[in-house]
Design an enzyme around this catalytic site. Structure first.
Site, PDB file in Angstrom:
ATOM      1  N   HIS A 115      -0.981   5.516   6.106  1.00 31.47           N
ATOM      2  CA  HIS A 115      -0.095   4.800   5.179  1.00 31.47           C
ATOM      3  C   HIS A 115       0.869   4.421   5.993  1.00 31.47           C
ATOM      4  CE1 HIS A 115       0.989   4.855   0.657  1.00 31.47           C
ATOM      5  NE2 HIS A 115       1.126   3.567   1.312  1.00 31.47           N
ATOM      6  N   HIS A 134      -3.526  10.651   3.719  1.00 31.17           N
ATOM      7  CA  HIS A 134      -3.657  11.163   2.101  1.00 31.17           C
ATOM      8  C   HIS A 134      -5.087  11.688   2.412  1.00 31.17           C
ATOM      9  CE1 HIS A 134      -0.116   9.165   0.574  1.00 31.17           C
ATOM     10  NE2 HIS A 134      -0.539   8.112   1.184  1.00 31.17           N
ATOM     11  N   ASN A 168       4.836   7.903   0.620  1.00 33.94           N
ATOM     12  CA  ASN A 168       4.385   6.427   1.033  1.00 33.94           C
ATOM     13  C   ASN A 168       4.952   5.773   2.514  1.00 33.94           C
ATOM     14  OD1 ASN A 168       4.974   3.455   1.043  1.00 33.94           O
ATOM     15  ND2 ASN A 168       4.361   3.535  -0.860  1.00 33.94           N
ATOM     16  N   ASP A 269       8.207  -4.562  -0.096  1.00 34.81           N
ATOM     17  CA  ASP A 269       7.414  -3.469   0.467  1.00 34.81           C
ATOM     18  C   ASP A 269       8.005  -2.749   1.596  1.00 34.81           C
ATOM     19  OD1 ASP A 269       5.041  -1.933   1.222  1.00 34.81           O
ATOM     20  OD2 ASP A 269       3.820  -3.562   0.338  1.00 34.81           O
ATOM     21  N   ASN A 270       7.409  -3.212   2.850  1.00 33.45           N
ATOM     22  CA  ASN A 270       7.747  -2.601   4.075  1.00 33.45           C
ATOM     23  C   ASN A 270       9.154  -3.173   4.499  1.00 33.45           C
ATOM     24  OD1 ASN A 270       4.634  -2.313   4.952  1.00 33.45           O
ATOM     25  ND2 ASN A 270       5.949  -0.591   4.229  1.00 33.45           N
TER      26      ASN A 270
END
Ligand SMILES: *[C@@H]1O[C@H](CO)[C@@H](O)[C@H](O)[C@H]1NC(C)=O
Ligand SMILES: *[C@@H]1O[C@H](CO)[C@@H](O)[C@H](O)[C@H]1NC(C)=O
Ligand SMILES: *[C@@H]1O[C@H](CO)[C@@H](O)[C@H](O)[C@H]1NC(C)=O
Ligand SMILES: CC(=O)N[C@H]1CO[C@H](CO)[C@@H](O)[C@@H]1O
Length: 355
Positions: A115, A134, A168, A269-270
């Site tokens: 991720h 994950h 995340n 988001d990023n």
């Protein structure tokens, strides 16, 4: 009387869901139209078809790309297959992708689900790659040493902690030393989609070192990207569903003090930070709802923002690239290197453009 009561409760319930539905659609910015903003000479990166969820570029132009993310509720073209870390050299005219071989006896490749990623380069120029993974819906941080000659990653360690339950993204400040966001939603239970709907703002950011782990910021409506300024004085956190980027001052004892939030008209988001200029480059979802759609006709759009002078009273925000999903679906991250822009996506391709 009882009947009236039931009707009243029913009415309140319906009003609650109606209000909630409209606030949910607003948080997802479900219906925004995307006006196309193009860049010259864009091409797809050959060999990336199953996402390029996070990207980090080293000072020498080598880019690490995580691919094959399987996130609950979101489409994946890599279904059932383990994720990978890819390497690309931004200096090449027509860059090729190399899959990094993962070595190390204690690492289970079959459950690798990479991720957010981050790198740390020490005084001896050893490059460490930290990867949120994950395995079986859990959250770990996998620490690797990059071996450039062999084009491989040597697995050194798996980091788990009760304060890192649903990770995340991550930003490394040392090989075993980082800030990370817990979005709260990476678990295999049905309940969590209701929690997204209700907007409980249960996400937080954590500081981790081998000696001390603590929550440094909380109350986010889906904390997503996290990054740090080139001088190490400020930390930035993207709050996806509130459409905000928060700026924090980082102290010597690693605590964070909120300085200000910036508002956007898109799901942020990023965050990547240009190591030379300090500008923030943000991969965004202008119509967030579409990212959850499994309908091949409903394509999630892509949008890249550049934020200059973030500490100024009025930072300059430019939409550098925007597209309705026909070309690139669901952009998550954008990084720059010497006039080139590399844009990654949750589950689709990666685009390489000249600025
Ligand atoms: C990039 O976006 C994805 C998609 O939501 C997120 O999960 C990931 O951790 C982000 N990485 C960075 C560097 O922000
Ligand atoms: C950390 O440093 C800041 C700034 O010097 C200070 O205000 C804060 O109380 C310190 N917090 C802890 C937990 O030591
Ligand atoms: C997306 O944009 C392209 C080019 O501007 C256009 O041809 C196409 O119809 C648009 N698609 C949707 C679904 O809006
Ligand atoms: C926060 C929010 O709702 N932002 C925008 C979502 O998209 C519409 C356009 O369709 C804008 O008007 C909103 O401001």
């Amino acid at each position: 009387m009882a009947k009236l009561m039931v009707l009243t409760i029913l009415g309140l319930g319906l009003a609650f869901f109606r209000d909630h539905r409209s606030s949910y659609l607003k948080r997802m910015n479900a219906s925004r139209e995307v006006k196309s903003i193009e860049l010259p000479n864009c091409k797809f990166v050959k060999g990336i078809e199953t996402g390029s969820e996070d990207i980090e570029i080293l000072h020498n132009g080598l880019a690490f790309i995580s691919t094959g993310l399987q996130y609950p509720g979101i489409k994946s073209f890599a279904s059932g297959k383990p994720g990978k870390i890819l390497l690309m050299d931004m200096n090449e005219e027509d860059p090729r992708i190399v899959e990094l071989k993962i070595t190390g006896s204690n690492f289970d490749l079959s459950s690798f689900n990479p991720h957010g990623i981050s790198t740390f380069t020490d005084e001896d120029n050893t490059v460490y790659l930290l990867v949120v993974s994950h395995p079986d819906f859990k959250s770990t941080v996998e620490l690797f040493k990059f071996q450039e000659e062999e084009k491989s990653l040597l697995h050194l360690k798996t980091i788990k902690h009760e304060l890192l339950p649903s990770l995340n993204d991550i930003v490394a400040v040392g090989p075993e030393h980082f800030y990370a966001t817990n979005d709260h939603y990476f678990v295999n239970t049905y309940l969590r989609s209701w929690e997204v709907y209700l907007g409980l703002a249960w996400s937080q950011a954590v500081y981790y070192s081998p000696n001390e782990v603590r929550v440094v910021a909380r109350g986010f409506d889906f904390a997503n990207g996290i990054n740090i300024s080139p001088d190490g004085k400020y930390v930035y956190i993207a709050e996806l569903l509130a459409h905000k980027i928060h700026v924090y001052e980082k102290h010597a004892n690693w605590t964070l003090t909120p300085l200000k939030p910036l508002d956007f008209n898109t799901l942020v988001d990023n965050i990547s930070v240009d190591p030379v200029t300090g500008d923030l480059w943000v991969g965004c979802h202008p119509n967030g709802m579409k990212i959850f759609s499994k309908d091949p006709e409903t394509l999630p759009a892509s949008e890249v923002l550049r934020i200059q002078n973030i500490l100024a009273e009025e930072p300059k925000v430019t939409v550098v690239y925007a597209e309705n999903g026909t070309v690139l679906q669901g952009s998550t991250v954008a990084c720059v290197y010497k006039g080139k822009l590399l844009v990654g996506t949750v589950y689709h391709k990666a685009l390489y453009c000249e600025l």
